[in-house]
Design a protein around this motif. Sequence first.
Motif, PDB file in Angstrom:
ATOM      1  N   ALA A 136       1.082  37.062  41.632  1.00  8.79           N
ATOM      2  CA  ALA A 136       1.638  35.745  40.874  1.00  8.79           C
ATOM      3  C   ALA A 136       2.433  35.604  39.859  1.00  8.79           C
ATOM      4  O   ALA A 136       3.318  34.688  39.600  1.00  8.79           O
ATOM      5  CB  ALA A 136       0.254  35.030  41.532  1.00  8.79           C
ATOM      6  N   GLY A 137       2.010  36.528  38.450  1.00  6.72           N
ATOM      7  CA  GLY A 137       2.613  36.653  37.923  1.00  6.72           C
ATOM      8  C   GLY A 137       4.217  37.200  37.326  1.00  6.72           C
ATOM      9  O   GLY A 137       4.736  36.817  36.495  1.00  6.72           O
ATOM     10  N   PHE A 138       4.577  37.545  38.985  1.00  6.83           N
ATOM     11  CA  PHE A 138       5.898  37.638  39.232  1.00  6.83           C
ATOM     12  C   PHE A 138       6.853  37.015  39.542  1.00  6.83           C
ATOM     13  O   PHE A 138       6.451  36.168  41.064  1.00  6.83           O
ATOM     14  CB  PHE A 138       6.348  39.313  40.147  1.00  6.83           C
ATOM     15  N   ASP A 139       7.941  36.429  38.259  1.00  5.78           N
ATOM     16  CA  ASP A 139       8.161  34.924  38.558  1.00  5.78           C
ATOM     17  C   ASP A 139       9.447  35.542  39.033  1.00  5.78           C
ATOM     18  O   ASP A 139      10.686  36.222  39.102  1.00  5.78           O
ATOM     19  CB  ASP A 139       8.621  34.307  37.379  1.00  5.78           C
ATOM     20  N   ARG A 140       9.978  33.644  39.236  1.00  2.58           N
ATOM     21  CA  ARG A 140      12.043  34.495  39.179  1.00  2.58           C
ATOM     22  C   ARG A 140      12.700  35.040  38.225  1.00  2.58           C
ATOM     23  O   ARG A 140      13.839  35.891  38.996  1.00  2.58           O
ATOM     24  CB  ARG A 140      12.491  32.958  38.768  1.00  2.58           C
ATOM     25  N   ASP A 141      12.068  35.097  36.645  1.00  2.00           N
ATOM     26  CA  ASP A 141      12.681  36.065  36.164  1.00  2.00           C
ATOM     27  C   ASP A 141      12.656  37.992  35.843  1.00  2.00           C
ATOM     28  O   ASP A 141      13.543  38.374  36.074  1.00  2.00           O
ATOM     29  CB  ASP A 141      12.273  35.872  34.638  1.00  2.00           C
ATOM     30  N   GLY A 142      11.436  37.943  36.365  1.00  2.00           N
ATOM     31  CA  GLY A 142      10.895  39.432  37.006  1.00  2.00           C
ATOM     32  C   GLY A 142      11.550  39.520  38.791  1.00  2.00           C
ATOM     33  O   GLY A 142      12.141  40.386  38.465  1.00  2.00           O
ATOM     34  N   ALA A 143      11.906  38.749  39.466  1.00  2.00           N
ATOM     35  CA  ALA A 143      13.044  38.505  40.144  1.00  2.00           C
ATOM     36  C   ALA A 143      14.149  39.414  39.807  1.00  2.00           C
ATOM     37  O   ALA A 143      14.605  40.335  40.427  1.00  2.00           O
ATOM     38  CB  ALA A 143      12.989  37.328  41.479  1.00  2.00           C
ATOM     39  N   ARG A 144      14.594  38.707  39.272  1.00  2.00           N
ATOM     40  CA  ARG A 144      16.234  38.585  38.620  1.00  2.00           C
ATOM     41  C   ARG A 144      16.147  40.223  37.672  1.00  2.00           C
ATOM     42  O   ARG A 144      17.205  40.779  38.175  1.00  2.00           O
ATOM     43  CB  ARG A 144      16.270  38.027  37.244  1.00  2.00           C
ATOM     44  N   ARG A 145      15.301  40.741  37.289  1.00  2.00           N
ATOM     45  CA  ARG A 145      14.690  41.738  36.451  1.00  2.00           C
ATOM     46  C   ARG A 145      14.938  43.215  37.825  1.00  2.00           C
ATOM     47  O   ARG A 145      15.628  44.114  37.223  1.00  2.00           O
ATOM     48  CB  ARG A 145      13.860  42.403  35.689  1.00  2.00           C
TER      49      ARG A 145
ATOM     50  N   LEU B 175      -0.072  32.980  47.497  1.00  4.24           N
ATOM     51  CA  LEU B 175       1.103  32.360  46.181  1.00  4.24           C
ATOM     52  C   LEU B 175       1.548  31.376  46.724  1.00  4.24           C
ATOM     53  O   LEU B 175       1.294  30.197  47.308  1.00  4.24           O
ATOM     54  CB  LEU B 175       2.323  33.695  46.220  1.00  4.24           C
ATOM     55  N   ALA B 176       1.503  30.455  45.540  1.00  2.55           N
ATOM     56  CA  ALA B 176       2.330  29.239  45.532  1.00  2.55           C
ATOM     57  C   ALA B 176       3.113  28.781  45.121  1.00  2.55           C
ATOM     58  O   ALA B 176       3.608  28.016  45.677  1.00  2.55           O
ATOM     59  CB  ALA B 176       1.541  28.825  43.938  1.00  2.55           C
ATOM     60  N   ARG B 177       4.174  29.993  45.266  1.00  3.47           N
ATOM     61  CA  ARG B 177       5.505  29.431  44.866  1.00  3.47           C
ATOM     62  C   ARG B 177       6.366  31.344  45.819  1.00  3.47           C
ATOM     63  O   ARG B 177       5.765  32.298  44.282  1.00  3.47           O
ATOM     64  CB  ARG B 177       6.467  29.331  43.828  1.00  3.47           C
ATOM     65  N   ASP B 178       7.654  30.912  45.573  1.00  6.17           N
ATOM     66  CA  ASP B 178       8.817  32.763  46.120  1.00  6.17           C
ATOM     67  C   ASP B 178       9.455  32.533  44.993  1.00  6.17           C
ATOM     68  O   ASP B 178      10.409  32.005  44.724  1.00  6.17           O
ATOM     69  CB  ASP B 178       9.198  31.797  47.392  1.00  6.17           C
ATOM     70  N   PRO B 179       9.710  33.570  44.365  1.00  4.03           N
ATOM     71  CA  PRO B 179      10.240  34.146  43.348  1.00  4.03           C
ATOM     72  C   PRO B 179      11.564  33.924  43.869  1.00  4.03           C
ATOM     73  O   PRO B 179      12.599  33.950  42.309  1.00  4.03           O
ATOM     74  CB  PRO B 179       9.736  35.130  42.514  1.00  4.03           C
ATOM     75  N   PHE B 180      11.639  34.334  44.667  1.00  6.51           N
ATOM     76  CA  PHE B 180      13.289  34.758  45.152  1.00  6.51           C
ATOM     77  C   PHE B 180      13.417  33.326  46.104  1.00  6.51           C
ATOM     78  O   PHE B 180      15.396  33.307  46.171  1.00  6.51           O
ATOM     79  CB  PHE B 180      13.007  36.231  46.325  1.00  6.51           C
ATOM     80  N   ALA B 181      13.340  32.184  46.095  1.00  5.40           N
ATOM     81  CA  ALA B 181      13.734  31.325  46.819  1.00  5.40           C
ATOM     82  C   ALA B 181      14.746  31.334  45.779  1.00  5.40           C
ATOM     83  O   ALA B 181      14.888  30.402  44.457  1.00  5.40           O
ATOM     84  CB  ALA B 181      12.302  29.694  46.762  1.00  5.40           C
ATOM     85  N   GLY B 182      16.108  30.943  46.491  1.00  4.48           N
ATOM     86  CA  GLY B 182      17.223  30.243  45.814  1.00  4.48           C
ATOM     87  C   GLY B 182      18.184  31.672  44.761  1.00  4.48           C
ATOM     88  O   GLY B 182      18.826  30.931  44.660  1.00  4.48           O
ATOM     89  N   LEU B 183      17.662  32.708  44.785  1.00  2.00           N
ATOM     90  CA  LEU B 183      18.380  33.745  44.505  1.00  2.00           C
ATOM     91  C   LEU B 183      19.343  34.014  45.559  1.00  2.00           C
ATOM     92  O   LEU B 183      19.034  33.802  46.838  1.00  2.00           O
ATOM     93  CB  LEU B 183      17.705  34.572  43.979  1.00  2.00           C
ATOM     94  N   GLU B 184      20.255  34.461  44.959  1.00  2.00           N
ATOM     95  CA  GLU B 184      21.416  34.982  45.572  1.00  2.00           C
ATOM     96  C   GLU B 184      21.345  36.395  46.503  1.00  2.00           C
ATOM     97  O   GLU B 184      20.883  36.848  45.353  1.00  2.00           O
ATOM     98  CB  GLU B 184      22.743  34.951  45.540  1.00  2.00           C
ATOM     99  N   ARG B 185      20.911  36.515  47.622  1.00  3.23           N
ATOM    100  CA  ARG B 185      21.552  38.083  48.472  1.00  3.23           C
ATOM    101  C   ARG B 185      22.192  38.749  47.847  1.00  3.23           C
ATOM    102  O   ARG B 185      23.421  38.779  47.774  1.00  3.23           O
ATOM    103  CB  ARG B 185      21.295  38.104  49.337  1.00  3.23           C
ATOM    104  N   PRO B 186      22.068  39.855  46.665  1.00  3.89           N
ATOM    105  CA  PRO B 186      23.029  40.542  45.641  1.00  3.89           C
ATOM    106  C   PRO B 186      24.233  41.540  46.466  1.00  3.89           C
ATOM    107  O   PRO B 186      25.130  41.199  46.506  1.00  3.89           O
ATOM    108  CB  PRO B 186      22.161  41.486  45.168  1.00  3.89           C
ATOM    109  N   VAL B 187      23.720  42.231  47.548  1.00  7.53           N
ATOM    110  CA  VAL B 187      24.399  42.855  48.704  1.00  7.53           C
ATOM    111  C   VAL B 187      24.995  42.403  50.346  1.00  7.53           C
ATOM    112  O   VAL B 187      25.377  42.776  50.729  1.00  7.53           O
ATOM    113  CB  VAL B 187      23.543  44.193  48.250  1.00  7.53           C
TER     114      VAL B 187
ATOM    115  N   TRP C 279       7.613  50.369  40.331  1.00  5.01           N
ATOM    116  CA  TRP C 279       8.000  48.973  39.528  1.00  5.01           C
ATOM    117  C   TRP C 279       7.547  48.499  38.572  1.00  5.01           C
ATOM    118  O   TRP C 279       6.917  48.624  37.557  1.00  5.01           O
ATOM    119  CB  TRP C 279       9.082  48.617  39.910  1.00  5.01           C
ATOM    120  N   LEU C 280       7.133  47.667  39.334  1.00  2.86           N
ATOM    121  CA  LEU C 280       5.862  46.154  39.092  1.00  2.86           C
ATOM    122  C   LEU C 280       4.607  47.218  38.506  1.00  2.86           C
ATOM    123  O   LEU C 280       4.783  45.918  37.087  1.00  2.86           O
ATOM    124  CB  LEU C 280       5.966  45.631  40.369  1.00  2.86           C
ATOM    125  N   ALA C 281       4.231  48.059  38.691  1.00  2.73           N
ATOM    126  CA  ALA C 281       2.577  48.263  38.310  1.00  2.73           C
ATOM    127  C   ALA C 281       3.199  48.623  36.570  1.00  2.73           C
ATOM    128  O   ALA C 281       2.766  49.144  36.033  1.00  2.73           O
ATOM    129  CB  ALA C 281       2.185  49.260  38.719  1.00  2.73           C
TER     130      ALA C 281
END
Length: 341
Positions: free
Chosen positions: A82-91, A126-138, A64-66
């Motif tokens: 590293a370019g996969f950020d929180r917006d990417g995680a939401r998508r 990586l410097a940061r976790d894009p999933f940090a703070g996101l609610e587990r959806p299921v 999917w990412l590729a």
Amino acid sequence: MEYGVLSDVCMQVAERSCHPGGWSVRSELPVRAEQYLETKRVERGLQTASLVEYRRDLADFCRWLAGRLRKDPEDLTDADLAGFDRDGARRWLAHLADRELAPSTRDRRWSTISGWFRWMVAEGVLARDPFAGLERPVRGERHKRLPVYLSEAEAERLLRVVLSDEGLTPRQKAHHARLKERDHALVTTLLYQGLRISEAVGLRYGDVDFEEETLRVIGKGDKERLLPLHRRTKEALLRYLATWPGPKKPKAPQDPLWWTLAGRPLTKNAAQVAVKRHLTRAGLWRASAHKLRHTFGTRLAEAGVDLLVIKDLLGHATVATTQIYAHVAQRRLREAVEKIR
């Protein structure tokens, strides 16, 4: 961190070459994913079946990412990750929600991919976790589907069918006569000990203590548990060992408990096929070997056994997994009350 020999599940890695911005490998996965799989194998002792699920989840995400980056999954670099950020995680989470996946599959995908990114942060990739703070959806959905299990009458019918040659051709009857005690012992072990099929097939002769009436089981992650040997399991195993006509039978403690007529240890696939054949003959087409484990857990819950005890008997890592059997017991109680007019 350097990694040497990768696990069998990761053997598609053929060549490594270092590039600016990260490693690239000729594999279906980027090297960071392969390293993560190897970490799970070594540090957590995951078995091949679990690693296959992790690999499938990682491959699905990397494709999917590729695809969004217009490149091949194996060419993903550290910079891409590293370019996969929180917006990417939401998508990506929205992408999962749009697919017709079972809740348990979506939950596992979240667990695998978010765990991979946490690992890369911990390793300094990586410097940061894009999933940090996101609610587990299921979260919470994985146990909504109640397990399929056999009623007491269905379980007894299955055990009778395993020993019966009714409806078989003369040739089938001859083959059945040689296998029936082994298959009956196997089905009884699944029903009355609640083992996973891999655990049952992995039993050694020395794991069964007929005098102390205990059964030593090696479960997921090579975790050992000692179970009380049910009376019916003991009787079935003794009959199997006393009457087995094959060229090899277990004698030494390290010998496999189950054998084929060809003199080879019984495999997981062969055991599943044998159990499924008897289930079909008993008219239980929708059931499988794993449903016998569900039957064990459900009957314990219906008998009022504490969930923590059921957890230990089934070898669950947490009581949250065992909670499904409480739901089944509550449903049966509700059905009983509703019969009052």
